[in-house]
Design a protein around this motif. Structure first.
Motif: not given
Length: 535
Positions: A113-131
């Protein structure tokens, strides 16, 4: 006695071992309550405050690290955990009585699960950007330039769980999610496996040092009654907890009484109903019964997703189903539980059910096996559930389940309406049951965070789609999950930047999109950069 270095048994604060208290805590063997030889000092109020302040000081630096830097840190922790050897597993087994294969599997899940979150960070979807870019010529009023993204919430207090000494404890899901979000943590080690927690904490600190992380990014304190001091400290901005309903409610109350209330993400209590529909019962009575007993006695029933309430529709196969359940429970061996306190609570639950005039024990030997939990099966009338009998709504943590015969679909729906929120609800159905199952599904979704068909809830996959949460009293916040990639969102909050000069914008919301994120720009999902003409 185990030989120890002088600094061992002390608190972990800002990368140092600290210990000024005089109250000693003993690490105990789960099987017989004997001391393992590991001793720990209980944290003082001042040390709890120091740990919170260390996390607060680290937050200013750690929250601004790049996603890639945090991903490498999480992977480094995973590597350190994977390198732990025989001494680690030996003490973990002594403290929990969990077998080696279970502990090895849980270690793999923790590093995974630590490696999963590393992948999440690289994927970038947690930034939740709306412009929404500026519309200077809009009438009657211009629109400003608005850019939303997610930022770290602040230092997080994490309470280790008793039943998962790795996956839900020191470096477990809450810690991994918080660190991934950019939040330093203060872990309150569970008193049932303090030596296991110490080994794990040392692994985290080795990774932090290797990755050049700020000293207070990870802190851990020992103690049985120091949690309130931690939750009440103004530096702490959120709480992650897995444990009892009583403990979770107490932490939530403390958090809400602060001058600045903070969120508590607590997983607390569930009976996880399992429903057997008529055709599944007629076709698979014997197999279902054997598999179900294997599920609710797995690991001595010490899973938060243990199916504790069996709702079986009356019909063909019901008698055979009940008979095989009884036979399988009678065959189940008595098992060692995590510690003496857990065993005592289980025995209290058994005694309460035995004392109820309208609940019958139909399986489970009456003789006591010293230090072990005997599996039990009870039968209760549907009328008790419909009357909201509190005993049938309470989780009994251990190898125990309650069987209820349900007359028809109308009675099943009435029961589901009065059952409290759950982590899981399971349905066993054959093709001919599907019309009824389709009618039930919306109600099941209202009651639980995860709805299963033709399976057993005691396995929780660590992945993007998983939800390990649910309505009260399963958790304090049904909008979140403590397992899966969405767990990171508990420790993030949205921020909107209005008319901020481009040179000052963080990378996630810059026009050039240097992180190559999928962003919602003026109502359209895109990875394209924002052209000057749009501004």
């Amino acid at each position: 006695m185990t030989l120890r270095q002088p600094e061992q048994g002390l608190q972990f604060i800002a990368g140092q071992r600290v210990g000024g208290g005089d109250a000693t805590l003993l690490s105990l063997r789960a099987e017989d309550g004997e001391a393992t030889g590991y001793r720990f000092l209980s944290a003082t109020r001042e040390e709890a405050a120091q740990a919170a302040l260390a996390a607060e000081q680290a937050f200013a630096v750690y929250s601004q690290t790049s996603p890639e830097a945090r991903a490498r840190f999480l992977e480094a922790i995973a590597g350190e955990l994977d390198a732990l050897g025989e001494a680690f597993f030996a003490i973990a087994h002594q403290e929990t009585a969990l077998p080696l294969a279970r502990l090895q599997g849980e270690r793999a899940r923790t590093s995974g699960q630590l490696r999963m979150f590393a992948g999440v960070l690289r994927r970038g979807d947690t930034h939740g950007v709306r412009i929404d870019t500026a519309l200077p010529d809009r009438q009657p009023l211009p629109r400003p330039d608005l850019r939303q993204y997610q930022m770290a919430l602040g230092p997080v207090a994490v309470f280790g769980a008793s039943n998962f000494p790795l996956a839900f404890s020191t470096a477990g899901g809450d810690t991994a999610a918080a660190l991934a979000a950019g939040c330093p943590v203060v872990v309150k080690a569970h008193p049932g496996h303090m030596a296991t927690a110490e080994y794990t904490a040392l692994a985290v600190l080795r990774a932090a040092e290797a990755c050049g992380m700020p000293a207070g990014v990870f802190n851990m304190i020992f103690g049985t009654d120091i949690g309130a001091e931690l939750v009440s400290h103004p530096a702490i901005q959120a709480v992650g907890f897995t444990g009892s309903l009583r403990g979770g409610k107490a932490l939530q109350q403390l958090a809400q009484q602060r001058p600045q209330p903070i969120p508590v993400f607590a997983e607390m209590s569930a009976i996880n109903p399992l429903i057997v529909l008529p055709q599944a019962l007629a076709k698979n009575a014997e197999t279902l019964a054997n598999d179900l007993v294997a599920s609710f006695t797995l690991g001595s029933g010490q899973f938060c997703t243990k199916p504790g309430l069996i709702l079986v529709m009356q019909g063909e196969g019901e008698s055979r189903f009940s008979d095989v359940l009884v036979e399988a429970v009678e065959r189940a061996p008595a098992q060692v539980m995590l510690n003496a306190t857990t065993l005592a609570h289980y025995q209290q639950g058994v005694s309460a059910l035995d004392a109820h005039p309208n609940i019958q024990r139909i399986a489970g030997r009456n003789e006591n096996v010293v230090g072990r939990a005997q599996a039990c099966l009870y039968k209760a009338p549907a009328s008790l559930l419909l009357a909201k009998d509190p005993l049938l709504q309470e989780e009994v943590f251990g190898p125990l389940a309650v069987l209820v015969s349900v007359a028809d679909e109308a009675e099943l729906c009435a029961i589901l309406r009065v059952i409290q929120g759950q982590l899981t609800v399971t349905v066993h159905a054959e093709a001919d049951d599907r019309q009824m199952a389709a009618r039930l599904l919306p109600m099941l979704g209202e009651k639980a965070g995860r709805v299963l068909f033709n399976g057993y809830p005691t396995g929780v996959e660590v992945c993007d789609a998983m939800v390990h949460g649910g309505p009260w009293p399963a958790t304090t916040d049904a909008r979140g999950t403590s397992v899966g990639s969405k767990a990171i969102e508990r420790f993030l909050r949205p921020v909107c930047l209005q008319n901020v000069p481009g040179a000052l914008l963080p990378p996630a919301v810059q026009d050039a999109n240097p992180l190559n994120l999928l962003r919602l720009v003026n109502g359209q999902w895109t990875r394209e950069a924002i052209s000057p003409s749009v501004n």
